[in-house]
Write a protein that holds these residues in place. Structure first.
Motif, short mmCIF file in Angstrom:
data_model
loop_
_atom_site.label_atom_id
_atom_site.label_comp_id
_atom_site.label_asym_id
_atom_site.label_seq_id
_atom_site.Cartn_x
_atom_site.Cartn_y
_atom_site.Cartn_z
N SER A 168 0.81 -1.22 0.00
CA SER A 168 0.00 0.00 0.00
C SER A 168 0.85 1.27 0.00
CB SER A 168 -0.96 0.00 1.19
OG SER A 168 -0.28 -0.37 2.35
N LEU A 169 2.16 1.09 0.13
CA LEU A 169 3.07 2.24 0.12
C LEU A 169 2.98 3.03 -1.17
CD1 LEU A 169 5.38 2.77 2.27
CD2 LEU A 169 6.94 2.02 0.51
N ALA A 170 2.96 2.29 -2.30
CA ALA A 170 3.08 2.93 -3.60
C ALA A 170 1.99 3.98 -3.89
CB ALA A 170 3.12 1.87 -4.69
N PRO A 171 0.71 3.61 -3.79
CA PRO A 171 -0.30 4.62 -4.10
C PRO A 171 -0.24 5.81 -3.14
CG PRO A 171 -1.33 2.61 -3.29
CD PRO A 171 0.09 2.29 -3.55
N LEU A 172 0.08 5.53 -1.86
CA LEU A 172 0.11 6.62 -0.88
C LEU A 172 1.26 7.58 -1.16
CD1 LEU A 172 -0.72 4.68 2.39
CD2 LEU A 172 -2.10 6.44 1.31
N ALA A 173 2.46 7.03 -1.43
CA ALA A 173 3.61 7.90 -1.69
C ALA A 173 3.38 8.71 -2.96
CB ALA A 173 4.88 7.07 -1.82
N ARG A 174 2.81 8.06 -3.97
CA ARG A 174 2.58 8.72 -5.24
C ARG A 174 1.65 9.91 -5.09
NH1 ARG A 174 1.43 5.43 -10.59
NH2 ARG A 174 1.80 7.09 -12.06
N PRO A 184 -6.11 15.10 -0.74
CA PRO A 184 -6.14 13.99 -1.70
C PRO A 184 -5.63 12.69 -1.10
CG PRO A 184 -5.06 15.91 -2.63
CD PRO A 184 -5.25 16.19 -1.18
N VAL A 185 -4.69 12.78 -0.14
CA VAL A 185 -4.17 11.56 0.47
C VAL A 185 -5.28 10.83 1.22
CG1 VAL A 185 -2.47 10.61 2.06
CG2 VAL A 185 -1.88 12.57 0.66
N VAL A 186 -6.08 11.60 1.96
CA VAL A 186 -7.19 11.00 2.69
C VAL A 186 -8.19 10.37 1.72
CG1 VAL A 186 -9.15 11.51 4.18
CG2 VAL A 186 -6.94 12.48 4.69
N THR A 187 -8.42 11.04 0.58
CA THR A 187 -9.32 10.47 -0.42
C THR A 187 -8.78 9.14 -0.93
OG1 THR A 187 -9.66 12.73 -1.09
CG2 THR A 187 -10.67 11.05 -2.44
N THR A 188 -7.46 9.10 -1.18
CA THR A 188 -6.84 7.88 -1.69
C THR A 188 -6.93 6.75 -0.69
OG1 THR A 188 -5.25 9.37 -2.67
CG2 THR A 188 -4.79 7.06 -2.90
N LEU A 189 -7.00 7.09 0.60
CA LEU A 189 -7.10 6.06 1.63
C LEU A 189 -8.24 5.09 1.33
CD1 LEU A 189 -6.54 7.48 5.21
CD2 LEU A 189 -5.24 5.75 3.99
N ALA A 198 -18.31 1.30 5.72
CA ALA A 198 -18.11 2.02 6.99
C ALA A 198 -16.80 2.80 6.96
CB ALA A 198 -18.13 1.04 8.16
N LEU A 199 -15.75 2.20 6.42
CA LEU A 199 -14.45 2.88 6.34
C LEU A 199 -14.54 4.12 5.46
CD1 LEU A 199 -12.02 -0.15 6.02
CD2 LEU A 199 -12.03 1.57 7.82
N ASN A 200 -15.23 3.97 4.33
CA ASN A 200 -15.38 5.12 3.45
C ASN A 200 -16.15 6.25 4.12
OD1 ASN A 200 -13.97 4.71 1.05
ND2 ASN A 200 -15.45 3.18 0.41
N LEU A 201 -17.12 5.86 4.92
CA LEU A 201 -17.89 6.84 5.67
C LEU A 201 -16.98 7.59 6.64
CD1 LEU A 201 -20.88 7.61 5.97
CD2 LEU A 201 -20.95 6.11 7.95
N LEU A 244 -15.97 11.57 6.93
CA LEU A 244 -16.07 12.39 8.14
C LEU A 244 -14.73 13.04 8.47
CD1 LEU A 244 -18.32 10.11 10.35
CD2 LEU A 244 -18.97 12.17 9.12
N LEU A 245 -13.67 12.27 8.30
CA LEU A 245 -12.31 12.77 8.54
C LEU A 245 -12.01 13.93 7.62
CD1 LEU A 245 -9.75 12.09 10.15
CD2 LEU A 245 -9.00 10.70 8.24
N TYR A 246 -12.48 13.82 6.39
CA TYR A 246 -12.32 14.86 5.40
C TYR A 246 -12.89 16.18 5.92
CZ TYR A 246 -11.38 15.93 0.51
OH TYR A 246 -10.85 16.40 -0.64
#
Lengths: 298, 337
Positions: free
Chosen positions: B214-220, B260-265, B317-320, B324-326
């Motif tokens: 999961s490192l790759a998409p997050l770092a990118r 955008p990082v939070v969105t990618t999560l 639930a995670l997306n929700l 909220l975090l957003y």
């Protein structure tokens, strides 16, 4: 997009037909060394898939317990597995199945997602809502898990792996096709086609589709790597392909049992082949995107 | 704030409905006769008819769906054929093992990817930028099960640093008294350092495998969004006002770049929940992924369906939560709502 098209038209002398296509292909491949490299790799993979079974040194299914579990040597460049089968032959022959799954699933999702995405973007209204709802529902699942569920429900065959891989990529294709069709729905050339009495479906297929093909091709190349990973993952957990069929995912799974006792080559070589293929498609996709859509360059 | 949260909750309802409909349909498209499938190969026609009635398969499709939803509301996902246990109990028992693994994997990935992405962005073109690019490109090409096996070979077989990849705890240790179900946390609560170390030793390789994945998409995405923010007007203004680079980067740029990082999560979670299945298989991890794989091999359908549904609900639930975090990070989202 538009700027690029005009630039090419201005630069290229009025060549027609085949020579123009070849010229453009050369420009695409030589423009960036990495793209050239990945294109060569792609040709190599394709050659292995098509002709691999004719030039491998051993029969990929022939067992020979006398040479079981031998590390790589001059006779067996990648070693042998627990039944004495030659790994090099198995890896090369396995290319065909892995590539076939990737290519067929991408072609399927291109047809399904591309067409419904274009229709959604072009017509809007209930078509858009229906397609959007469908792709939202797919997106609500963790994708690999959904693929597992689909294969489990439809039955444990390679065809169903292709279908499942196509379904989980569906939202991606819809999103791109929809966005691209949406900005072109009232473009000048579309209005011209409409004024000269073309039907809506005809416009969709002859005006909109050819214009968004380049960007869809990029998407196909990018998702091809993901499709291979997904299919190999499914066969790694025992879905789809059955032993003794040579396929990279299942070969890694067979080698997994021998990793803890130090026989690394059984899992390593199919795993490397898998990685190389995915790497190739990702680089190819990035290179194509830089040419087709320079603004999204990273 | 409450009305925003309610609004966000409402957006999750269509996804949840879709998930339930799809998982219902998945049981209905089973090849062949579902009842004889559930009854097993040796069943008599009477037994099959019995099971058909028991499963409600003699009813119409809408009736079956109503029954399915009613069962769901009671938390009934059916029983496993191989173990005879209710699927819900088994999934609930195994969830902490998967949760601990996934969360630690994500934590490792975030703590490497975010600093790496930021450094790569503020030193664009330097060696760290190239390193970031190499990691991102290889990271997306590595099959997660292959990474896991490589790590096992290097750290277990070659170096002997880690224990055998066989589950959550070595046989010589007993599980800490259960509070959260996370062995690391439970061992800490019980102040049992020995067990903590043993559990950590088992956990680190599978967690690292997930992290590499999961490192790759997050770092990118961190690098990309940091680059965009660093080029924006407000960062230029902050710089021109003579603020220290540290303040500019951490206070001004970082917070904006995190959106955008939070969105990618969300996407990363989708990958992680899938990769979890593969990693659990490699490391014989007793989580819900390996439960589903065992059931798949045995053609035991109820657990697979329960697993898909549980994962989908978890994912919704995670997306929700991400939504909220957003709102917490970006005040503009709060104002709009």
């Amino acid at each position: 997009m538009t700027a690029f098209d005009t630039a090419v038209e201005a630069a290229a002398p009025p060549a027609t037909g085949l020579s123009a296509t070849l010229k453009h292909a050369r420009h695409v491949v030589t423009g960036n060394p990495i793209t050239g490299f990945s294109f060569t790799l792609f040709i190599l993979l394709l050659a292995c898939a098509l002709f691999g079974s004719f030039f491998v040194p051993y029969d990929p299914l022939a067992t020979n317990t006398a040479v079981a579990l031998k590390p790589p040597s001059l006779h067996h460049l990648m070693g042998t597995d627990q039944l004495g089968r030659d790994l090099l032959s198995r890896v090369v022959v396995g290319t065909r199945l892995d590539m076939a799954v990737a290519i067929f699933s991408v072609a399927l999702v291109f047809a399904l997602g591309g067409i419904s995405g274009i229709a959604a973007g072009y017509f809007g209204g209930w078509t858009d809502r229906l397609v959007g709802r469908l792709s939202d529902t797919i997106m609500a699942f963790p994708l690999f898990v959904l693929a597992m569920g689909i294969v489990a429900a439809l039955g444990n065959t390679v065809t169903n792996i292709i279908i499942a891989t196509a379904i989980i990529n569906y939202p991606l294709y819809v999103r791109i096709a929809r966005a691209e069709a949406n900005v072109r729905r009232n473009a000048g050339f579309v209005q011209a086609a409409r004024l000269s009495g073309n039907g809506e479906f005809r416009i969709l297929l002859t005006q909109i589709l050819p214009n968004i093909l380049p960007i869809m091709m990029v998407q196909m190349s990018l998702t091809m790597g993901y499709a291979i990973l997904n299919a190999a993952g499914l066969s790694f957990i025992g879905l789809g392909v059955r032993p003794p069929t040579p396929e990279w995912g299942i070969m890694v799974a067979e080698g997994a049992a021998f990793i803890v006792s130090g026989e690394w080559w059984i899992a390593l070589f199919p795993g490397l082949a898998l990685m190389l293929a995915v790497f190739c498609f990702n680089l190819l996709g990035d290179g194509l995107r830089d040419i087709v859509d320079p603004q999204r360059r990273t | 704030m409450r009305s925003i949260m309610l609004k966000r909750l409402a957006t999750a309802i269509p996804s949840l409905l879709g998930v339930i409909v799809v998982s219902f349909l998945l049981t209905r498209v089973l090849p062949g006769d579902t009842a004889s499938y559930f009854a097993g190969p040796a069943a008599t026609p009477q037994a099959i008819a019995e099971i058909r009635k028991q499963l409600g398969l003699d009813k119409s499709l809408p009736e079956q769906f109503a029954r399915y939803v009613a069962d769901l509301a009671h938390g009934d996902l059916g029983n496993s054929l191989t173990t005879g246990q209710p699927v819900v109990t088994e999934i609930a028992n195994r969830l902490p093992a998967s949760g601990e693994l996934t969360l630690l994997g994500l934590l490792i990935a975030l703590s490497i990817a975010v600093p790496l992405g930021i450094l790569a962005a503020i030193r664009e073109g330097s060696w760290i930028d190239h390193l970031c690019r190499v990691i991102v490109t290889t990271g997306v090409s590595l099959p997660v099960f292959f990474t896991g096996l490589l790590l096992v070979y290097v750290f277990y077989f070659r170096l002997g640093w880690s224990p055998a990849p066989l589950g959550r705890l070595d046989v010589f240790y007993s599980a800490p008294p259960q509070v959260t179900g996370f062995y690391l946390v439970d061992a800490l609560i019980a102040r049992d350092w020995e067990t903590f170390r043993a559990a950590f030793a088992q956990l680190i390789l599978p967690a690292a495998t997930l992290a590499i994945f999961s490192l790759a998409p997050l770092a990118r995405i961190t690098r990309g969004s940091m680059l965009a923010v660093m080029g924006s007007d407000f960062v230029r203004t902050a710089r021109a006002s003579g603020l220290t680079p540290k303040t500019v980067i951490l206070t001004y740029a970082f917070r904006n770049a995190m959106l955008p990082v939070v969105t990618t999560l969300g996407m990363v979670f989708s990958f992680l929940l899938g990769a979890n299945v593969l990693v659990e298989k490699v490391f014989a991890w007793p989580g819900i992924g390996s439960y589903a794989v065992e059931a798949l091999i045995a053609s035991d359908y109820a657990p697979v369906q329960g697993f898909v549904l549980a994962m989908a609900i978890l994912y919704v639930a995670l997306n929700l939560m991400i939504d909220l975090l957003y709102g917490v990070i970006d005040p503009r989202v709060r104002l709009e709502a």
